[in-house]
Design a protein around this motif. Structure first.
Motif, PDB file in Angstrom:
ATOM      1  N   UNK A   1       9.046   5.589  -3.373  1.00 30.45           N
ATOM      2  CA  UNK A   1       8.568   6.802  -2.728  1.00 30.45           C
ATOM      3  C   UNK A   1       7.201   6.564  -2.101  1.00 30.45           C
ATOM      4  N   UNK A   2       6.884   7.416  -1.125  1.00 26.32           N
ATOM      5  CA  UNK A   2       5.599   7.331  -0.426  1.00 26.32           C
ATOM      6  C   UNK A   2       5.142   8.755  -0.145  1.00 26.32           C
ATOM      7  N   UNK A   3       4.031   9.131  -0.757  1.00 20.04           N
ATOM      8  CA  UNK A   3       3.539  10.498  -0.641  1.00 20.04           C
ATOM      9  C   UNK A   3       2.983  10.754   0.762  1.00 20.04           C
ATOM     10  N   UNK A   4       2.821  12.046   1.079  1.00 16.71           N
ATOM     11  CA  UNK A   4       2.309  12.449   2.391  1.00 16.71           C
ATOM     12  C   UNK A   4       0.902  11.895   2.598  1.00 16.71           C
ATOM     13  N   UNK A   5       0.678  11.246   3.759  1.00 17.71           N
ATOM     14  CA  UNK A   5      -0.639  10.740   4.109  1.00 17.71           C
ATOM     15  C   UNK A   5      -0.986   9.388   3.513  1.00 17.71           C
ATOM     16  N   UNK A   6      -0.127   8.844   2.669  1.00 18.58           N
ATOM     17  CA  UNK A   6      -0.436   7.571   2.030  1.00 18.58           C
ATOM     18  C   UNK A   6       0.072   6.395   2.853  1.00 18.58           C
ATOM     19  N   UNK A   7      -0.615   5.241   2.704  1.00 16.86           N
ATOM     20  CA  UNK A   7      -0.214   3.986   3.340  1.00 16.86           C
ATOM     21  C   UNK A   7       0.378   3.048   2.301  1.00 16.86           C
ATOM     22  N   UNK A   8       1.223   2.167   2.786  1.00 18.17           N
ATOM     23  CA  UNK A   8       1.752   1.098   1.925  1.00 18.17           C
ATOM     24  C   UNK A   8       1.855  -0.176   2.748  1.00 18.17           C
ATOM     25  N   UNK A   9       1.500  -1.307   2.126  1.00 16.78           N
ATOM     26  CA  UNK A   9       1.527  -2.599   2.798  1.00 16.78           C
ATOM     27  C   UNK A   9       2.667  -3.434   2.222  1.00 16.78           C
ATOM     28  N   UNK A  10       3.599  -3.831   3.082  1.00 13.48           N
ATOM     29  CA  UNK A  10       4.673  -4.748   2.704  1.00 13.48           C
ATOM     30  C   UNK A  10       4.249  -6.163   3.089  1.00 13.48           C
ATOM     31  N   UNK A  11       4.343  -7.071   2.132  1.00 12.47           N
ATOM     32  CA  UNK A  11       3.943  -8.460   2.374  1.00 12.47           C
ATOM     33  C   UNK A  11       5.206  -9.313   2.547  1.00 12.47           C
ATOM     34  N   UNK A  12       5.399  -9.841   3.752  1.00 10.52           N
ATOM     35  CA  UNK A  12       6.565 -10.665   4.059  1.00 10.52           C
ATOM     36  C   UNK A  12       6.131 -12.107   4.320  1.00 10.52           C
ATOM     37  N   UNK A  13       7.000 -13.049   3.961  1.00  9.52           N
ATOM     38  CA  UNK A  13       6.888 -14.438   4.421  1.00  9.52           C
ATOM     39  C   UNK A  13       7.903 -14.639   5.533  1.00  9.52           C
ATOM     40  N   UNK A  14       7.474 -15.326   6.593  1.00  6.32           N
ATOM     41  CA  UNK A  14       8.362 -15.537   7.722  1.00  6.32           C
ATOM     42  C   UNK A  14       9.203 -16.789   7.504  1.00  6.32           C
TER      43      UNK A  14
END
Length: 502
Positions: A179-192
């Protein structure tokens, strides 16, 4: 009746204006405002129907208490209230079903210490602010209203990165966020898994799929050059060369000069940095002009013909590093010292680990003391041949192949040398037996040496043995000639003595 109609029209006009202002306050675009307005009017209509059903239920209950209506009539009135509540909630949920809104804030590409690529994808829940229900006239406590905050929370989000062909190029293949609350950011870390500069960001949430074509930003936190090579691991015979392609890329476009060097490579190996594989111009430094972010170079390594096995292991991989340093960075690297991978990365420099495997070369020398012989008809000839391993790899299955005239017999001792270590030599004896009776004349015999090193044939210089075959001389004829010569000599001596006495 006419007065009632005018009043109803005024009410509808009032709510239309109010609903339009509410939509605009929520950030809804003008082209979408009327659609949102219709949804709000539907919600208001469902609310009126619910209030009316509630009022009718209260009136029916009063009549039931007075004994005017039956219980079944009261039950039908209560059921109407329940149905009106369900209709109201359905319209309400329809209005807010599309409220969760997700935005891609940034997608930044950077390099890892291991030389790979990673992407930091930042997303934000940008769902609008809560509605003020008092502006809609919804103030009754008995009207059930869903939790807006719960509706605006983004749940079960899946994120992945794809290339232009639609193939997933990220690891993990898909990130999951509960879940992701209103106004919040989230960073997904991917390897290519594949080096790309443009990706398709795929986001799945709330039963819908959104895709964004994104050009990846490059991390400019450090002026570090990324080095890549397609031929990062090579084999080369001693005495030859190996060429590595080097593709340089940096994340800033500010002009800079870099010093380029090699560490952990044996000092016997000559190294040259060139502008291309075909170029002869040697480089010690490279410069990125303003706005230039990529360059292509070549590294040429020349291997010596002979190495010390204790210092340079033959047929074993030798890892080494190519390092780029700015003028502000660090002291010069010590070419004689061996650096660990952690030490190289901790310098904050551009680096890549390459490897080279020096392969030994098989080389065979064949020597014979005298390759011209004279024999008489019927005699055998013995020849001693020295076979020496003058290369840098063990020789195996060494055999002398002799091409003789017809009916000649050749005996070799030994017939086969199973192996011969580097720098060692061994003697092979050859015995030539001509046919009997043989013919007088000159004969040329070719001696070819066959050997293998690393399952590959080793070339060697052929030797040619020349044999002159002579006829045998009879003994009695020889003795007669010798006796006659002695008699002549004796007569001459006696004559000389008589003359001297006179």
């Amino acid at each position: 009746m006419r007065h009632s109609s005018r009043l109803t029209g005024a009410v509808i006009w009032f709510f239309s204006v109010c609903n339009l202002s509410i939509c605009l306050s929520l950030g809804v675009q003008p082209q979408e405002a009327f659609q949102e307005q219709q949804k709000l009017l539907d919600l208001r209509s469902a609310q009126f129907a619910l209030i009316q059903a509630k009022t009718e239920f209260d009136r029916q209950r009063q009549l039931y208490d007075e004994g005017i209506i039956s219980e079944s009539q009261l039950t039908r009135a209560e059921a109407s209230v329940r149905q009106a509540q369900i209709a109201y909630q359905r319209v309400f949920l329809g209005l807010f079903s599309e409220l969760p809104d997700l935005t891609v804030v940034s997608a930044v590409k950077s390099r890892t210490k291991g030389g790979g690529s990673r992407v930091a994808l930042t997303v934000r829940n940008t769902s609008g602010a809560n509605l003020d229900y008092r502006q809609l006239g919804i103030v009754e406590e008995e009207v059930p209203i869903p939790d807006q905050l719960e509706l605006r929370q983004l749940k079960n989000l899946f994120a992945s990165l794809e290339d232009q062909e639609g193939s997933i190029v990220s690891k993990p293949y898909e990130h999951f966020l509960p879940e992701l609350a209103v106004g919040e950011d989230h960073v997904f870390d991917f390897s290519l898994l594949k080096d790309v500069d443009e990706v398709l960001v795929s986001l799945k949430y709330s039963g819908k799929v959104e895709e964004y074509k994104v050009v990846l930003e490059k991390d400019a936190s450090a002026n570090v050059v990324d080095i890549r090579s397609r031929q990062f691991s090579q084999e080369a015979n001693l005495g030859t060369q190996a060429v590595y392609d080097l593709n340089l890329e940096r994340f800033t476009d500010v002009g800079s000069t870099f010093r380029i060097s090699v560490v952990n490579l044996p000092s016997q190996f000559d190294r040259q940095f060139l502008s291309s594989a075909e170029s002869t111009t040697r480089l010690r430094q490279i410069r990125f002009a303003q706005g230039e972010t990529t360059k292509a170079l070549a590294l040429r390594i020349s291997l010596p013909e002979i190495v010390d096995p204790e210092k340079v292991p033959v047929d074993q991989s030798i890892p080494f590093w190519v390092v780029l340093q700015t003028q502000d960075q660090a002291a010069a690297l010590d070419g004689e010292r061996r650096y660990q991978p952690g030490e190289v990365w901790s310098m904050g420099v551009g680096a890549i680990q390459l490897e080279i495997t020096p392969k030994g070369v098989g080389k065979l020398e064949v020597r014979a003391s005298n390759l011209y012989r004279e024999i008489q008809v019927g005699e055998a000839l013995d020849l001693s041949v020295q076979v020496r391993n003058s290369g840098t790899r063990r020789l195996e299955n060494i055999r002398l192949n002799v091409e003789t005239p017809p009916d000649w017999i050749v005996e070799s001792s030994p017939e086969l040398l199973p192996q011969l270590e580097v720098g060692r030599q061994q003697q092979v004896r050859l015995r030539f037996l001509p046919p009997s009776p043989g013919s007088v004349g000159d004969y040329n015999i070719r001696i070819e040496t066959l050997a293998f090193a690393d399952n590959k044939a080793v070339e060697s210089e052929d030797k040619v043995l020349r044999i002159r075959m002579q006829a045998p001389v009879e003994m009695w004829k020889t003795a007669s000639i010798v006796g006659l010569l002695l008699a002549v000599v004796a007569v001459l001596v006696a004559s000389g003595i008589k003359i001297a006495k006179r």
